[in-house]
Design an enzyme around this catalytic site. Sequence first.
Site, short mmCIF file in Angstrom:
data_model
loop_
_atom_site.label_atom_id
_atom_site.label_comp_id
_atom_site.label_asym_id
_atom_site.label_seq_id
_atom_site.Cartn_x
_atom_site.Cartn_y
_atom_site.Cartn_z
N SER A 64 27.66 26.97 53.53
CA SER A 64 27.86 26.16 54.74
C SER A 64 27.54 24.68 54.57
O SER A 64 27.97 23.87 55.39
CB SER A 64 27.03 26.72 55.89
N LYS A 67 30.41 22.37 54.51
CA LYS A 67 31.07 21.96 55.76
C LYS A 67 30.87 20.47 56.04
O LYS A 67 31.70 19.83 56.66
CB LYS A 67 30.51 22.78 56.93
N TYR A 189 38.67 27.56 52.54
CA TYR A 189 37.28 27.51 53.01
C TYR A 189 36.37 28.32 52.07
O TYR A 189 35.29 27.86 51.69
CB TYR A 189 37.24 28.04 54.45
N TYR A 241 22.41 26.39 63.02
CA TYR A 241 22.82 27.45 63.96
C TYR A 241 21.84 27.56 65.11
O TYR A 241 21.36 26.53 65.59
CB TYR A 241 23.01 28.77 63.20
N VAL A 259 23.88 30.04 53.74
CA VAL A 259 23.41 31.41 53.47
C VAL A 259 23.00 31.63 52.02
O VAL A 259 22.31 32.60 51.72
CB VAL A 259 24.44 32.51 53.84
#
Length: 306
Positions: A64, A67, A189, A241, A259
């Site tokens: 992530s 991103k 992705y 998150y 993660v």
Amino acid sequence: MENLQELLDEACNRARPLVREGRVASYIPELAKADPSLIGIAVHTVEGETVQSGHAAHPFTLQSISKLFSLAALMRFRGPTGALDGMPCEPSGDAFHSIVRLEEEAGHPRNPLINAGAILVSSRLPGGDPKEIAGTVGELLASVLDAPVPVDAQVYASESATGYRNRALANYMQHFGLLENAELACEAYFRQCALTLDAKDLARAGLFLAGNGTDPMSGAPILDPQCTRSILALMSMCGLYDQVGQFALTVGLPAKSAVSGGILTIVPGRMAIATYGAALGPKGNSVAGVAMLQFLSDALDLSLFG
Ligand code: GLN
């Protein structure tokens, strides 16, 4: 900073026992092979000082954290408004791979740092195949690091073979007309998520975010200041998150977790901090990473909130 080395060593020592409280991600089978006892931290200041402790040279996939760089790459093509079109940029309050709000909000992801939003970002990057599209993200990193950034082929294949939930998100968005090719967007992705760095290089790669968009080491303009501010704001609202509120209270800095166990944290105008520790807490963030950042933020009084 004279005692930075001691502080980083102390951060590692204090966080090490906590790894027993977390669990390595296993929904991407290849990630389950990570050794949770390996933890590390690296700091790169805008003045060029680099300090590290623990396993800061242990490579991990960006997951992530990528991103941030796909969004930066897209902002370079489209500007902040075009890149974020169709995303309200509000915290989601849900897990990173939640589908709930897509149903409620006609397929629009809440922000570009949850999976659905990041898949939408990837769908907007130039390129005709996953390699080319993810290559745009890798090239941005490589241009800062002055070295190619590898894709971990095993992790990529592992996520591609099991990424049904992300495909569900992408198909949902395709249904609502937000993207045209769910499969291509997902593969791009997955590939960008498998880009691999260690904490030391991640802190270096993210330093332009601390430099208002300019890489403080080379002076190269990477991203315009307005886009950089948008990314930092998104990190502070959506970077961990639904643990992001607690993180704001305890650490008080924009950060993005993954993660795989990495976290990239930015102290605007001062430094980039990268941490690694594969054992994750219940919200999917590295337990050792969060603990090390909390220690360092307290010790150096880094919180943006005074
Ligand atoms: N590739 C991972 C996924 O989409 C990234 C998630 C994360 O790091 N939180 O599930």
